[in-house]
Design an enzyme around this catalytic site. Sequence first.
Site, PDB file in Angstrom:
ATOM      1  N   TYR A  58       8.254  38.980  25.405  1.00  0.00           N
ATOM      2  CA  TYR A  58       7.372  37.890  25.557  1.00  0.00           C
ATOM      3  C   TYR A  58       7.778  37.179  26.773  1.00  0.00           C
ATOM      4  O   TYR A  58       8.805  36.467  26.993  1.00  0.00           O
ATOM      5  CB  TYR A  58       7.765  37.118  24.173  1.00  0.00           C
ATOM      6  CG  TYR A  58       7.422  37.442  22.962  1.00  0.00           C
ATOM      7  CD1 TYR A  58       6.309  38.447  22.882  1.00  0.00           C
ATOM      8  CD2 TYR A  58       7.684  36.873  21.833  1.00  0.00           C
ATOM      9  CE1 TYR A  58       5.936  38.946  21.794  1.00  0.00           C
ATOM     10  CE2 TYR A  58       7.359  37.357  20.701  1.00  0.00           C
ATOM     11  CZ  TYR A  58       6.554  38.627  20.544  1.00  0.00           C
ATOM     12  OH  TYR A  58       5.617  38.860  19.175  1.00  0.00           O
ATOM     13  N   PRO A 204      -0.992  34.142  12.092  1.00  0.00           N
ATOM     14  CA  PRO A 204      -1.813  33.490  10.950  1.00  0.00           C
ATOM     15  C   PRO A 204      -2.966  32.451  11.387  1.00  0.00           C
ATOM     16  O   PRO A 204      -3.832  32.227  10.609  1.00  0.00           O
ATOM     17  CB  PRO A 204      -0.823  33.169  10.127  1.00  0.00           C
ATOM     18  CG  PRO A 204       0.240  32.500  11.344  1.00  0.00           C
ATOM     19  CD  PRO A 204       0.251  33.592  12.252  1.00  0.00           C
TER      20      PRO A 204
END
Length: 330
Positions: A58, A204
């Site tokens: 990341y 999500p």
Amino acid sequence: MSFDKIELGRTGLMIPRVGFGAMSISGMFGPTDEETAQATLQAALDAGITFWDTANIYGMGISENIIGRFLGGKRPEDLVIATKASIVPGPPRRIDNSYDYLRAELESSLERLGLDSVDLFYAHRHDPETPPEELAETMARLIEEGLTKGYGLSEIAPYTLARAHAVHPVTAVQNEYSLWSRQPELGVIQACARLGVTFVAFSPLARGMFGEASVDPAQMKEGEFRLSNPRFTPPNYAANLAAIDGFRDWAQGKGWSVAGAALAWVLAQGDHVVPIPGTRTAAHLAEWLDAARITLSAEDLAEIDRLLPAGFAHGDRYGDGQLVAVERYC
């Protein structure tokens, strides 16, 4: 309101039902800065969101470094931290599940985080050339060496979970799951429930689509990850936006934040399901907190299914280059 807590796999560690995905603070979804990222992490702690998920890639270490500087060597007692490794950037991109590679990458992650161990360490992808049993043995060694309390697998199929779990219990499985990415319903969520494995749902909120306003590809910088994602390219984006706008109007009509309603739907899919949305700002994080007070009725779930039926999304969730070692079993 605060989120209920569940046990993370069989580790004895308790985590909130909503965690924090730390990919965004590395700048992979648009520019950010240290001060804003630190404020976002503080907002997560203040809200009781004490399950944080990061990875070595990341921002090529940026996310872990920011978390490490935020902690300053003083991790709160209830903070549970997960990181990941095995994706080797290209070109060509490849996957390495070997013990030597994973151990070296975990040690580097620990140095950036300023920790002696993490609570959960994932194989970010499963190398199809590495038997799941061999990978489980590797992860068990890392646990025995005290570098992590448990191990996870990411973007896998049910059969990989079953084979690895038979060698050493898997703590968590992390796959993409949301109202517009529902493949885990075809086996992984159920397999996790049977085996006592926590299912961690990443993205999500559909990479920013389930906000008070959806993200706009026209505002993304060149080279941004989502611009290569088929769901954000014409004509798919317009069709997806139209569908999600209907859900947005419905959620706001109920007096809920859009993010809170979308997270509440994920939470309703199983007591072992933990979504880990990500954000660059404390303001967006505040929108998630609605999920703690929302209980979706049977009528609510039926209306959501009418507005966003399974398979409504136009376009694949990844571009071809991002599909390396993603296990697709349906």
